[in-house]
Design a protein around this motif. Sequence first.
Motif, PDB file in Angstrom:
ATOM      1  N   MET A   1       0.842  -1.192   0.000  1.00  0.00           N
ATOM      2  CA  MET A   1       0.000   0.000   0.000  1.00  0.00           C
ATOM      3  C   MET A   1       0.882   1.249   0.000  1.00  0.00           C
ATOM      4  SD  MET A   1      -2.727   1.303   2.882  1.00  0.00           S
ATOM      5  CE  MET A   1      -3.747  -0.163   2.732  1.00  0.00           C
ATOM      6  N   ASN A   2       0.542   2.176  -0.892  1.00  0.00           N
ATOM      7  CA  ASN A   2       1.279   3.432  -0.949  1.00  0.00           C
ATOM      8  C   ASN A   2       0.646   4.464  -0.033  1.00  0.00           C
ATOM      9  OD1 ASN A   2       3.117   2.518  -2.917  1.00  0.00           O
ATOM     10  ND2 ASN A   2       1.642   2.935  -4.548  1.00  0.00           N
ATOM     11  N   ARG A   3       1.476   5.286   0.558  1.00  0.00           N
ATOM     12  CA  ARG A   3       0.983   6.350   1.415  1.00  0.00           C
ATOM     13  C   ARG A   3       0.616   7.579   0.595  1.00  0.00           C
ATOM     14  NH1 ARG A   3       5.006   6.614   6.693  1.00  0.00           N
ATOM     15  NH2 ARG A   3       3.509   5.802   8.183  1.00  0.00           N
ATOM     16  N   THR A   4      -0.317   8.354   1.119  1.00  0.00           N
ATOM     17  CA  THR A   4      -0.620   9.654   0.545  1.00  0.00           C
ATOM     18  C   THR A   4      -0.133  10.729   1.501  1.00  0.00           C
ATOM     19  OG1 THR A   4      -2.823   9.625   1.538  1.00  0.00           O
ATOM     20  CG2 THR A   4      -2.623   8.807  -0.714  1.00  0.00           C
ATOM     21  N   THR A   5       0.173  11.891   0.975  1.00  0.00           N
ATOM     22  CA  THR A   5       0.725  12.971   1.789  1.00  0.00           C
ATOM     23  C   THR A   5      -0.183  14.188   1.765  1.00  0.00           C
ATOM     24  OG1 THR A   5       2.993  12.231   1.323  1.00  0.00           O
ATOM     25  CG2 THR A   5       2.709  14.484   2.127  1.00  0.00           C
ATOM     26  N   ASP A   6      -0.533  14.666   2.949  1.00  0.00           N
ATOM     27  CA  ASP A   6      -1.284  15.916   3.079  1.00  0.00           C
ATOM     28  C   ASP A   6      -0.282  17.063   3.199  1.00  0.00           C
ATOM     29  OD1 ASP A   6      -3.664  14.499   3.118  1.00  0.00           O
ATOM     30  OD2 ASP A   6      -3.690  14.334   5.307  1.00  0.00           O
ATOM     31  N   ILE A   7      -0.282  17.961   2.232  1.00  0.00           N
ATOM     32  CA  ILE A   7       0.652  19.088   2.230  1.00  0.00           C
ATOM     33  C   ILE A   7      -0.061  20.327   2.768  1.00  0.00           C
ATOM     34  CG2 ILE A   7       2.149  20.548   0.827  1.00  0.00           C
ATOM     35  CD1 ILE A   7       2.364  18.231  -1.171  1.00  0.00           C
ATOM     36  N   LYS A   8       0.524  20.916   3.817  1.00  0.00           N
ATOM     37  CA  LYS A   8      -0.075  22.094   4.435  1.00  0.00           C
ATOM     38  C   LYS A   8       0.937  23.244   4.403  1.00  0.00           C
ATOM     39  CE  LYS A   8      -2.879  19.224   7.519  1.00  0.00           C
ATOM     40  NZ  LYS A   8      -4.138  19.457   6.763  1.00  0.00           N
TER      41      LYS A   8
ATOM     42  N   ARG B   1      -2.097  13.305  15.799  1.00  0.00           N
ATOM     43  CA  ARG B   1      -2.167  11.956  16.373  1.00  0.00           C
ATOM     44  C   ARG B   1      -3.304  11.136  15.772  1.00  0.00           C
ATOM     45  NH1 ARG B   1      -1.253  14.793  21.727  1.00  0.00           N
ATOM     46  NH2 ARG B   1       0.973  14.520  22.197  1.00  0.00           N
ATOM     47  N   SER B   2      -4.350  11.803  15.334  1.00  0.00           N
ATOM     48  CA  SER B   2      -5.504  11.093  14.761  1.00  0.00           C
ATOM     49  C   SER B   2      -5.299  10.717  13.293  1.00  0.00           C
ATOM     50  CB  SER B   2      -6.765  11.950  14.894  1.00  0.00           C
ATOM     51  OG  SER B   2      -6.671  13.129  14.097  1.00  0.00           O
ATOM     52  N   THR B   3      -4.195  11.174  12.714  1.00  0.00           N
ATOM     53  CA  THR B   3      -3.908  10.858  11.309  1.00  0.00           C
ATOM     54  C   THR B   3      -3.564   9.375  11.168  1.00  0.00           C
ATOM     55  OG1 THR B   3      -3.032  13.093  10.962  1.00  0.00           O
ATOM     56  CG2 THR B   3      -2.453  11.412   9.315  1.00  0.00           C
ATOM     57  N   PRO B   4      -4.211   8.645  10.267  1.00  0.00           N
ATOM     58  CA  PRO B   4      -3.902   7.220  10.090  1.00  0.00           C
ATOM     59  C   PRO B   4      -2.514   7.019   9.508  1.00  0.00           C
ATOM     60  CG  PRO B   4      -5.404   7.968   8.385  1.00  0.00           C
ATOM     61  CD  PRO B   4      -5.286   9.102   9.368  1.00  0.00           C
ATOM     62  N   ARG B   5      -1.972   5.836   9.697  1.00  0.00           N
ATOM     63  CA  ARG B   5      -0.612   5.566   9.213  1.00  0.00           C
ATOM     64  C   ARG B   5      -0.516   5.615   7.710  1.00  0.00           C
ATOM     65  NH1 ARG B   5       2.688   1.322   9.824  1.00  0.00           N
ATOM     66  NH2 ARG B   5       1.132  -0.293  10.230  1.00  0.00           N
ATOM     67  N   GLU B   6      -1.638   5.472   7.034  1.00  0.00           N
ATOM     68  CA  GLU B   6      -1.638   5.479   5.569  1.00  0.00           C
ATOM     69  C   GLU B   6      -1.415   6.872   4.995  1.00  0.00           C
ATOM     70  OE1 GLU B   6      -4.015   4.087   7.436  1.00  0.00           O
ATOM     71  OE2 GLU B   6      -3.402   1.991   7.192  1.00  0.00           O
ATOM     72  N   ARG B   7      -1.414   7.892   5.872  1.00  0.00           N
ATOM     73  CA  ARG B   7      -1.237   9.270   5.415  1.00  0.00           C
ATOM     74  C   ARG B   7      -0.071   9.912   6.159  1.00  0.00           C
ATOM     75  NH1 ARG B   7      -5.744  10.576   2.492  1.00  0.00           N
ATOM     76  NH2 ARG B   7      -5.153  12.772   2.381  1.00  0.00           N
ATOM     77  N   THR B   8       0.677  10.730   5.476  1.00  0.00           N
ATOM     78  CA  THR B   8       1.730  11.521   6.113  1.00  0.00           C
ATOM     79  C   THR B   8       1.381  13.002   5.983  1.00  0.00           C
ATOM     80  OG1 THR B   8       3.086  11.700   4.101  1.00  0.00           O
ATOM     81  CG2 THR B   8       3.467   9.781   5.532  1.00  0.00           C
ATOM     82  N   ILE B   9       2.039  13.802   6.783  1.00  0.00           N
ATOM     83  CA  ILE B   9       1.793  15.250   6.768  1.00  0.00           C
ATOM     84  C   ILE B   9       3.091  15.972   6.419  1.00  0.00           C
ATOM     85  CG2 ILE B   9       1.110  17.252   8.137  1.00  0.00           C
ATOM     86  CD1 ILE B   9      -0.509  15.355   9.913  1.00  0.00           C
TER      87      ILE B   9
END
Length: 267
Positions: free
Chosen positions: A1-8, A23-31
């Motif tokens: 599974m590939n991760r997705t990244t939230d860019i802020k 902390r509530s961000t799932p492991r499948e997503r990075t910030i």
Amino acid sequence: MNRTTDIKTINSVGQIPTLDTIRSTPRERTIKLVFEKEVQSQREAIGQNLKTELVGFQVGIHTIEPEINIAKLITDKEIEDNQGFFEQCAKDYRQLGEELLFKLVDKLDLKLNKDFPMETFNKLKRDKRQIGKLENWRYFVHGFHCGFENNKTGQMIEVPLVFGQEFGDLDPYFFTKFIKSTPKYRPLPVEIFEEYADGVRINERMLSLGKFERISSNVGNHYGIVVADRQKVEIKSYLDLEKMYQEQNKQTEKSKFNFWKFIGLKR
């Protein structure tokens, strides 16, 4: 599974996500926090604070780009729920490592130093046998390991050479690479995204559960981790080896002897 990244994009400190949100961000997503000029001077301090507060996360403060990358690591519960899987992976690692190493010894007609295999394999670094083929595997002798990669399946394993005949040392990075590259484990019962950092957490939790244990190396101040449920082998310390080689030196009446040079580690 590939991760997705939230860019802020961060223009002010108030735009940084709260700790609870992160902390509530799932492991499948990075910030990824991208700092604009107005707040770039505060990036280092903010990153260090996030590292302190976010236990169980990997927080990377980029050395060049004005950004901080945050990723949630494998959790204690995920490891506990899959401890049987990780224990079996460790046993498979140990068995395959031993099998491949002895096959290579036979192929190259080596006289294995069973107390200190690295002494035997260091000799290969001085000739064309450092890299080669073994059946469907490509091997490469380097550092404290002999690495193997299967040409057909892509499976990878790094066999340690500094624990006597204990070939199951679980370096966190090498162990997770082995798990992720082994076809029979797919699909994985739990995702491993950060190969080193997740590997460290797996090892530490499995140690606390009593499934893994620490061992000493032939080399001073170097330690390893192996599966606890195994047939244990004796591992001589570097002091034991030095004493043994000095005794051999006396018998051969050599005038000067340097143990570390002899085993290929200049000192």
